[in-house]
Motif scaffolding. Structure first.
Motif, PDB file in Angstrom:
ATOM      1  N   GLN A 156      -7.678  -4.970  -2.174  1.00  0.00           N
ATOM      2  CA  GLN A 156      -8.773  -4.111  -1.734  1.00  0.00           C
ATOM      3  C   GLN A 156      -8.245  -2.844  -1.074  1.00  0.00           C
ATOM      4  OE1 GLN A 156     -11.434  -5.645   1.371  1.00  0.00           O
ATOM      5  NE2 GLN A 156     -13.147  -4.845   0.178  1.00  0.00           N
ATOM      6  N   ALA A 157      -7.220  -2.971  -0.247  1.00  0.00           N
ATOM      7  CA  ALA A 157      -6.650  -1.803   0.422  1.00  0.00           C
ATOM      8  C   ALA A 157      -6.077  -0.822  -0.591  1.00  0.00           C
ATOM      9  CB  ALA A 157      -5.570  -2.242   1.406  1.00  0.00           C
ATOM     10  N   VAL A 158      -5.375  -1.340  -1.598  1.00  0.00           N
ATOM     11  CA  VAL A 158      -4.805  -0.464  -2.626  1.00  0.00           C
ATOM     12  C   VAL A 158      -5.912   0.214  -3.426  1.00  0.00           C
ATOM     13  CG1 VAL A 158      -3.443  -0.416  -4.758  1.00  0.00           C
ATOM     14  CG2 VAL A 158      -2.625  -1.721  -2.781  1.00  0.00           C
ATOM     15  N   ALA A 159      -6.942  -0.557  -3.764  1.00  0.00           N
ATOM     16  CA  ALA A 159      -8.043   0.000  -4.549  1.00  0.00           C
ATOM     17  C   ALA A 159      -8.768   1.108  -3.806  1.00  0.00           C
ATOM     18  CB  ALA A 159      -9.022  -1.114  -4.934  1.00  0.00           C
ATOM     19  N   LYS A 160      -8.895   0.957  -2.502  1.00  0.00           N
ATOM     20  CA  LYS A 160      -9.711   1.896  -1.726  1.00  0.00           C
ATOM     21  C   LYS A 160      -8.919   3.036  -1.084  1.00  0.00           C
ATOM     22  CE  LYS A 160     -13.546  -1.243  -0.844  1.00  0.00           C
ATOM     23  NZ  LYS A 160     -14.459  -1.845   0.153  1.00  0.00           N
ATOM     24  N   GLU A 161      -7.600   2.847  -0.923  1.00  0.00           N
ATOM     25  CA  GLU A 161      -6.848   3.810  -0.122  1.00  0.00           C
ATOM     26  C   GLU A 161      -5.689   4.496  -0.844  1.00  0.00           C
ATOM     27  OE1 GLU A 161      -5.822   2.264   3.788  1.00  0.00           O
ATOM     28  OE2 GLU A 161      -7.413   0.758   3.614  1.00  0.00           O
ATOM     29  N   SER A 162      -5.347   4.042  -2.056  1.00  0.00           N
ATOM     30  CA  SER A 162      -4.171   4.614  -2.721  1.00  0.00           C
ATOM     31  C   SER A 162      -4.494   5.759  -3.662  1.00  0.00           C
ATOM     32  CB  SER A 162      -3.440   3.526  -3.512  1.00  0.00           C
ATOM     33  OG  SER A 162      -4.205   3.139  -4.655  1.00  0.00           O
ATOM     34  N   GLY A 163      -5.759   5.854  -4.104  1.00  0.00           N
ATOM     35  CA  GLY A 163      -6.121   6.837  -5.113  1.00  0.00           C
ATOM     36  C   GLY A 163      -5.909   6.363  -6.538  1.00  0.00           C
ATOM     37  N   PHE A 194     -14.159  -7.492  -8.801  1.00  0.00           N
ATOM     38  CA  PHE A 194     -14.736  -6.157  -8.934  1.00  0.00           C
ATOM     39  C   PHE A 194     -15.296  -5.671  -7.599  1.00  0.00           C
ATOM     40  CE2 PHE A 194     -15.394  -6.929 -13.700  1.00  0.00           C
ATOM     41  CZ  PHE A 194     -14.306  -6.131 -14.046  1.00  0.00           C
ATOM     42  N   ALA A 195     -15.785  -6.602  -6.779  1.00  0.00           N
ATOM     43  CA  ALA A 195     -16.315  -6.227  -5.458  1.00  0.00           C
ATOM     44  C   ALA A 195     -15.225  -5.685  -4.535  1.00  0.00           C
ATOM     45  CB  ALA A 195     -17.000  -7.433  -4.815  1.00  0.00           C
ATOM     46  N   LEU A 196     -13.964  -5.985  -4.839  1.00  0.00           N
ATOM     47  CA  LEU A 196     -12.843  -5.454  -4.054  1.00  0.00           C
ATOM     48  C   LEU A 196     -12.542  -4.001  -4.404  1.00  0.00           C
ATOM     49  CD1 LEU A 196     -10.317  -8.443  -4.334  1.00  0.00           C
ATOM     50  CD2 LEU A 196     -11.829  -7.923  -2.405  1.00  0.00           C
ATOM     51  N   GLY A 197     -13.167  -3.513  -5.464  1.00  0.00           N
ATOM     52  CA  GLY A 197     -12.903  -2.154  -5.904  1.00  0.00           C
ATOM     53  C   GLY A 197     -11.978  -2.074  -7.103  1.00  0.00           C
ATOM     54  N   VAL A 198     -11.679  -3.224  -7.702  1.00  0.00           N
ATOM     55  CA  VAL A 198     -10.794  -3.263  -8.875  1.00  0.00           C
ATOM     56  C   VAL A 198     -11.469  -2.591 -10.060  1.00  0.00           C
ATOM     57  CG1 VAL A 198      -9.770  -4.847 -10.571  1.00  0.00           C
ATOM     58  CG2 VAL A 198      -9.501  -5.278  -8.119  1.00  0.00           C
ATOM     59  N   GLY A 218       2.625  10.888  -9.597  1.00  0.00           N
ATOM     60  CA  GLY A 218       1.752  11.317 -10.672  1.00  0.00           C
ATOM     61  C   GLY A 218       1.008  10.207 -11.387  1.00  0.00           C
ATOM     62  N   ALA A 219       1.318   8.964 -11.056  1.00  0.00           N
ATOM     63  CA  ALA A 219       0.578   7.856 -11.655  1.00  0.00           C
ATOM     64  C   ALA A 219      -0.857   7.847 -11.144  1.00  0.00           C
ATOM     65  CB  ALA A 219       1.258   6.525 -11.328  1.00  0.00           C
ATOM     66  N   ARG A 220      -1.756   7.373 -11.970  1.00  0.00           N
ATOM     67  CA  ARG A 220      -3.156   7.276 -11.566  1.00  0.00           C
ATOM     68  C   ARG A 220      -3.709   5.862 -11.761  1.00  0.00           C
ATOM     69  NH1 ARG A 220      -1.581  10.755  -9.151  1.00  0.00           N
ATOM     70  NH2 ARG A 220      -2.243  12.935  -9.076  1.00  0.00           N
ATOM     71  N   TYR A 221      -2.853   4.978 -12.223  1.00  0.00           N
ATOM     72  CA  TYR A 221      -3.218   3.581 -12.456  1.00  0.00           C
ATOM     73  C   TYR A 221      -2.133   2.694 -11.867  1.00  0.00           C
ATOM     74  CZ  TYR A 221      -6.397   5.515 -15.975  1.00  0.00           C
ATOM     75  OH  TYR A 221      -7.363   6.246 -16.618  1.00  0.00           O
ATOM     76  N   ILE A 222      -2.502   1.468 -11.555  1.00  0.00           N
ATOM     77  CA  ILE A 222      -1.543   0.481 -11.070  1.00  0.00           C
ATOM     78  C   ILE A 222      -1.908  -0.870 -11.660  1.00  0.00           C
ATOM     79  CG2 ILE A 222      -2.883   0.023  -8.962  1.00  0.00           C
ATOM     80  CD1 ILE A 222      -0.242  -0.473  -7.506  1.00  0.00           C
ATOM     81  N   HIS A 223      -0.889  -1.631 -12.032  1.00  0.00           N
ATOM     82  CA  HIS A 223      -1.083  -2.993 -12.520  1.00  0.00           C
ATOM     83  C   HIS A 223      -0.659  -3.939 -11.406  1.00  0.00           C
ATOM     84  CE1 HIS A 223      -1.266  -6.230 -15.523  1.00  0.00           C
ATOM     85  NE2 HIS A 223      -0.162  -6.702 -14.961  1.00  0.00           N
ATOM     86  N   MET A 224      -1.576  -4.771 -10.951  1.00  0.00           N
ATOM     87  CA  MET A 224      -1.274  -5.726  -9.894  1.00  0.00           C
ATOM     88  C   MET A 224      -1.494  -7.144 -10.405  1.00  0.00           C
ATOM     89  SD  MET A 224      -2.930  -3.821  -6.535  1.00  0.00           S
ATOM     90  CE  MET A 224      -1.824  -4.660  -5.373  1.00  0.00           C
ATOM     91  N   LEU A 227       0.827  -1.200   0.000  1.00  0.00           N
ATOM     92  CA  LEU A 227       0.000   0.000   0.000  1.00  0.00           C
ATOM     93  C   LEU A 227       0.867   1.258   0.000  1.00  0.00           C
ATOM     94  CD1 LEU A 227      -2.692   1.467   0.074  1.00  0.00           C
ATOM     95  CD2 LEU A 227      -2.757   1.101   2.563  1.00  0.00           C
ATOM     96  N   ALA A 228       1.927   1.259   0.782  1.00  0.00           N
ATOM     97  CA  ALA A 228       2.829   2.416   0.792  1.00  0.00           C
ATOM     98  C   ALA A 228       3.478   2.603  -0.568  1.00  0.00           C
ATOM     99  CB  ALA A 228       3.902   2.231   1.865  1.00  0.00           C
ATOM    100  N   THR A 229       3.805   1.497  -1.224  1.00  0.00           N
ATOM    101  CA  THR A 229       4.383   1.573  -2.563  1.00  0.00           C
ATOM    102  C   THR A 229       3.383   2.170  -3.546  1.00  0.00           C
ATOM    103  OG1 THR A 229       5.780  -0.354  -2.113  1.00  0.00           O
ATOM    104  CG2 THR A 229       5.424   0.223  -4.422  1.00  0.00           C
ATOM    105  N   ALA A 230       2.140   1.728  -3.451  1.00  0.00           N
ATOM    106  CA  ALA A 230       1.099   2.274  -4.327  1.00  0.00           C
ATOM    107  C   ALA A 230       0.918   3.773  -4.096  1.00  0.00           C
ATOM    108  CB  ALA A 230      -0.219   1.537  -4.096  1.00  0.00           C
TER     109      ALA A 230
END
Length: 240
Positions: A67-74, A93-97, A43-49, A33-36
Protein backbone atom coordinates in the motif's frame (compact mmCIF):
# COMPACT_ATOMS: atom_id res chain seq x y z
CA UNK A 1 8.57 -2.21 -23.86
CA UNK A 2 7.47 -1.65 -20.29
CA UNK A 3 10.14 -2.26 -17.66
CA UNK A 4 9.08 -3.67 -14.31
CA UNK A 5 11.86 -3.40 -11.74
CA UNK A 6 10.95 -5.86 -9.01
CA UNK A 7 10.67 -6.10 -5.27
CA UNK A 8 9.99 -9.50 -3.72
CA UNK A 9 8.72 -9.34 -0.15
CA UNK A 10 9.28 -11.91 2.59
CA UNK A 11 8.58 -11.15 6.23
CA UNK A 12 8.38 -7.45 5.40
CA UNK A 13 11.81 -7.36 3.76
CA UNK A 14 12.93 -6.96 0.15
CA UNK A 15 14.63 -10.22 -0.81
CA UNK A 16 15.77 -12.22 -3.83
CA UNK A 17 15.80 -15.98 -4.34
CA UNK A 18 17.81 -18.33 -6.55
CA UNK A 19 15.56 -20.41 -8.84
CA UNK A 20 12.67 -19.74 -6.49
CA UNK A 21 14.17 -21.67 -3.58
CA UNK A 22 12.90 -20.13 -0.35
CA UNK A 23 15.96 -21.36 1.53
CA UNK A 24 18.10 -19.04 -0.61
CA UNK A 25 16.23 -15.84 0.35
CA UNK A 26 18.61 -12.97 1.06
CA UNK A 27 17.83 -9.35 1.77
CA UNK A 28 18.75 -6.98 -1.07
CA UNK A 29 17.43 -3.63 0.17
CA UNK A 30 16.79 -2.02 3.54
CA UNK A 31 13.65 -0.07 2.65
CA UNK A 32 11.21 -1.27 -0.04
CA UNK A 33 9.59 2.17 -0.39
CA UNK A 34 12.95 3.91 -0.81
CA UNK A 35 13.88 1.31 -3.41
CA UNK A 36 10.65 1.93 -5.28
CA UNK A 37 11.31 5.65 -5.25
CA UNK A 38 14.76 4.99 -6.72
CA UNK A 39 13.08 3.05 -9.55
CA UNK A 40 10.88 6.08 -10.20
CA UNK A 41 13.85 8.44 -10.16
CA UNK A 42 15.51 6.27 -12.82
CA UNK A 43 12.49 6.73 -15.08
CA UNK A 44 10.49 3.60 -14.36
CA UNK A 45 6.76 4.05 -13.99
CA UNK A 46 5.80 0.49 -13.08
CA UNK A 47 6.91 -1.98 -10.43
CA UNK A 48 6.44 -5.72 -10.12
CA UNK A 49 5.98 -6.86 -6.53
CA UNK A 50 5.61 -10.38 -5.19
CA UNK A 51 4.35 -11.33 -1.75
CA UNK A 52 6.44 -14.47 -1.30
CA UNK A 53 4.70 -15.31 1.98
CA UNK A 54 1.39 -15.22 0.14
CA UNK A 55 2.71 -17.25 -2.78
CA UNK A 56 3.84 -20.03 -0.50
CA UNK A 57 1.07 -20.13 2.10
CA UNK A 58 -1.83 -18.32 0.45
CA UNK A 59 -1.85 -15.80 3.30
CA UNK A 60 -0.60 -12.40 2.25
CA UNK A 61 1.67 -10.80 4.84
CA UNK A 62 2.98 -7.60 3.30
CA UNK A 63 -0.07 -5.45 2.53
CA UNK A 64 1.11 -2.37 4.40
CA UNK A 65 4.31 -2.20 2.36
CA UNK A 66 2.46 -2.75 -0.89
CA UNK A 67 0.00 0.00 0.00
CA UNK A 68 2.81 2.43 0.84
CA UNK A 69 4.53 1.77 -2.49
CA UNK A 70 1.27 2.11 -4.39
CA UNK A 71 0.39 5.41 -2.76
CA UNK A 72 3.76 7.07 -2.23
CA UNK A 73 6.23 5.95 -4.91
CA UNK A 74 4.54 7.27 -8.05
CA UNK A 75 4.73 3.80 -9.61
CA UNK A 76 1.92 1.57 -10.85
CA UNK A 77 2.08 -1.62 -8.79
CA UNK A 78 1.70 -5.05 -10.33
CA UNK A 79 1.34 -7.57 -7.50
CA UNK A 80 1.39 -11.33 -7.28
CA UNK A 81 1.45 -13.84 -4.47
CA UNK A 82 -1.46 -15.48 -2.68
CA UNK A 83 -4.25 -14.07 -4.86
CA UNK A 84 -6.70 -16.94 -5.04
CA UNK A 85 -10.24 -15.55 -5.00
CA UNK A 86 -12.36 -12.60 -6.07
CA UNK A 87 -12.26 -11.41 -2.46
CA UNK A 88 -8.46 -11.46 -2.58
CA UNK A 89 -8.53 -9.37 -5.75
CA UNK A 90 -10.84 -6.82 -4.17
CA UNK A 91 -8.65 -6.61 -1.06
CA UNK A 92 -5.51 -6.05 -3.10
CA UNK A 93 -7.06 -3.51 -5.43
CA UNK A 94 -8.20 -1.64 -2.30
CA UNK A 95 -4.50 -1.19 -1.42
CA UNK A 96 -4.07 0.84 -4.59
CA UNK A 97 -2.61 -1.96 -6.72
CA UNK A 98 -2.88 -1.39 -10.48
CA UNK A 99 -2.70 -4.99 -11.69
CA UNK A 100 -2.95 -8.34 -9.92
CA UNK A 101 -1.14 -11.48 -11.00
CA UNK A 102 -2.91 -14.81 -10.53
CA UNK A 103 -0.45 -17.66 -10.19
CA UNK A 104 -1.20 -20.99 -8.54
CA UNK A 105 -4.95 -20.36 -8.53
CA UNK A 106 -4.93 -20.22 -12.33
CA UNK A 107 -4.09 -23.93 -12.26
CA UNK A 108 -6.33 -24.98 -9.38
CA UNK A 109 -9.34 -22.75 -10.09
CA UNK A 110 -9.67 -21.75 -13.76
CA UNK A 111 -13.22 -20.54 -13.16
CA UNK A 112 -11.75 -17.86 -10.90
CA UNK A 113 -9.52 -16.73 -13.76
CA UNK A 114 -12.48 -16.53 -16.12
CA UNK A 115 -14.52 -14.48 -13.63
CA UNK A 116 -11.58 -12.20 -12.81
CA UNK A 117 -10.76 -11.55 -16.46
CA UNK A 118 -14.39 -10.79 -17.23
CA UNK A 119 -14.68 -8.30 -14.37
CA UNK A 120 -11.26 -6.64 -14.35
CA UNK A 121 -9.91 -7.11 -17.89
CA UNK A 122 -6.39 -5.73 -18.31
CA UNK A 123 -6.01 -5.30 -14.54
CA UNK A 124 -5.57 -9.07 -14.20
CA UNK A 125 -2.60 -11.08 -15.47
CA UNK A 126 -1.71 -14.74 -15.16
CA UNK A 127 1.76 -15.74 -14.06
CA UNK A 128 3.06 -18.89 -15.74
CA UNK A 129 6.11 -20.23 -13.91
CA UNK A 130 7.73 -23.25 -15.54
CA UNK A 131 10.65 -25.61 -15.01
CA UNK A 132 11.69 -27.50 -18.14
CA UNK A 133 8.47 -26.29 -19.76
CA UNK A 134 6.20 -27.68 -17.01
CA UNK A 135 4.08 -25.28 -14.94
CA UNK A 136 4.84 -25.18 -11.21
CA UNK A 137 2.68 -23.78 -8.41
CA UNK A 138 2.68 -23.00 -4.66
CA UNK A 139 5.74 -20.79 -4.74
CA UNK A 140 7.29 -23.09 -7.39
CA UNK A 141 7.31 -26.03 -5.00
CA UNK A 142 4.72 -28.22 -6.76
CA UNK A 143 4.55 -29.49 -10.34
CA UNK A 144 1.21 -29.26 -12.13
CA UNK A 145 2.23 -31.61 -14.95
CA UNK A 146 0.94 -29.03 -17.46
CA UNK A 147 2.95 -27.88 -20.48
CA UNK A 148 3.38 -24.12 -20.34
CA UNK A 149 2.25 -23.55 -23.95
CA UNK A 150 -0.91 -25.61 -23.55
CA UNK A 151 -1.67 -23.84 -20.31
CA UNK A 152 -1.13 -20.42 -21.90
CA UNK A 153 -3.59 -21.29 -24.65
CA UNK A 154 -6.19 -22.31 -22.07
CA UNK A 155 -5.72 -19.02 -20.22
CA UNK A 156 -6.16 -17.05 -23.43
CA UNK A 157 -9.48 -18.80 -24.08
CA UNK A 158 -10.64 -17.61 -20.64
CA UNK A 159 -10.10 -13.99 -21.55
CA UNK A 160 -6.63 -13.41 -20.11
CA UNK A 161 -4.85 -10.58 -21.93
CA UNK A 162 -1.48 -10.55 -20.16
CA UNK A 163 0.86 -13.43 -19.28
CA UNK A 164 3.98 -13.13 -17.17
CA UNK A 165 6.29 -15.99 -18.05
CA UNK A 166 9.07 -17.12 -15.75
CA UNK A 167 11.51 -19.87 -16.66
CA UNK A 168 12.43 -20.93 -13.14
CA UNK A 169 15.82 -22.28 -14.22
CA UNK A 170 16.92 -18.74 -15.08
CA UNK A 171 15.41 -16.87 -12.13
CA UNK A 172 17.96 -15.05 -10.02
CA UNK A 173 20.83 -16.60 -11.95
CA UNK A 174 21.92 -13.61 -14.11
CA UNK A 175 22.24 -16.13 -16.95
CA UNK A 176 20.04 -14.46 -19.55
CA UNK A 177 16.31 -14.91 -20.21
CA UNK A 178 14.82 -17.99 -21.83
CA UNK A 179 14.58 -16.41 -25.27
CA UNK A 180 13.56 -19.62 -27.06
CA UNK A 181 10.67 -20.40 -24.72
CA UNK A 182 9.51 -16.79 -24.86
CA UNK A 183 9.55 -16.91 -28.67
CA UNK A 184 7.53 -20.13 -28.63
CA UNK A 185 5.01 -18.49 -26.30
CA UNK A 186 4.72 -15.51 -28.65
CA UNK A 187 3.83 -17.87 -31.49
CA UNK A 188 1.25 -19.69 -29.37
CA UNK A 189 -0.87 -16.87 -27.93
CA UNK A 190 -1.79 -13.30 -28.83
CA UNK A 191 -1.60 -12.15 -25.19
CA UNK A 192 0.75 -9.45 -23.99
CA UNK A 193 3.84 -11.27 -22.70
CA UNK A 194 6.13 -10.07 -19.95
CA UNK A 195 9.47 -11.84 -19.59
CA UNK A 196 10.56 -12.70 -16.06
CA UNK A 197 13.74 -14.36 -14.89
CA UNK A 198 17.33 -14.29 -16.01
CA UNK A 199 17.75 -10.69 -17.15
CA UNK A 200 21.44 -9.99 -16.59
CA UNK A 201 22.27 -6.89 -18.63
CA UNK A 202 20.99 -4.02 -20.71
CA UNK A 203 21.82 -6.14 -23.77
CA UNK A 204 19.32 -8.78 -22.58
CA UNK A 205 16.66 -6.09 -22.30
CA UNK A 206 17.49 -4.79 -25.78
CA UNK A 207 17.02 -8.32 -27.17
CA UNK A 208 13.67 -8.73 -25.41
CA UNK A 209 12.59 -5.35 -26.75
CA UNK A 210 13.63 -6.37 -30.27
CA UNK A 211 11.41 -9.45 -29.94
CA UNK A 212 8.43 -7.15 -29.49
CA UNK A 213 7.57 -8.26 -25.98
CA UNK A 214 5.14 -6.21 -23.94
CA UNK A 215 7.28 -6.09 -20.82
CA UNK A 216 10.32 -7.31 -18.91
CA UNK A 217 10.87 -7.76 -15.19
CA UNK A 218 14.23 -6.72 -13.75
CA UNK A 219 15.12 -8.35 -10.46
CA UNK A 220 18.54 -9.42 -9.27
CA UNK A 221 20.34 -7.59 -12.11
CA UNK A 222 19.26 -4.25 -10.66
CA UNK A 223 20.47 -5.09 -7.16
CA UNK A 224 23.70 -6.60 -8.48
CA UNK A 225 24.36 -3.47 -10.52
CA UNK A 226 24.54 -5.30 -13.86
CA UNK A 227 21.60 -3.36 -15.34
CA UNK A 228 21.58 0.42 -15.65
CA UNK A 229 17.86 1.08 -15.14
CA UNK A 230 17.93 4.69 -16.34
CA UNK A 231 19.67 3.68 -19.58
CA UNK A 232 17.31 0.74 -20.01
CA UNK A 233 14.29 3.04 -19.72
CA UNK A 234 15.67 5.29 -22.44
CA UNK A 235 16.20 2.31 -24.74
CA UNK A 236 12.82 0.73 -23.99
CA UNK A 237 10.83 3.85 -24.81
CA UNK A 238 7.98 5.70 -23.16
CA UNK A 239 6.89 4.10 -19.89
CA UNK A 240 3.21 4.93 -19.68
Amino acid sequence: MILFPAIDLKNGKAVRLYKGEFSTAHQVADDPLATARAFYAAGARYIHMVDLDGARSGSRQNGAIVQAVAKESGLKVELGGGIRSMADLEDVFALGVWRCVIGSAAVSDPDFVREAAAKYGERVAVGIDAMDGIVKTAGWERSSGLNYLDFAKSMETMGVKTIIFTDIATDGMLSGPSFDRLAALQKTVACHITASGGVSSNADLDQLNAMGLYGAIIGKAYYAGTVDLAAAVKEAGEQC
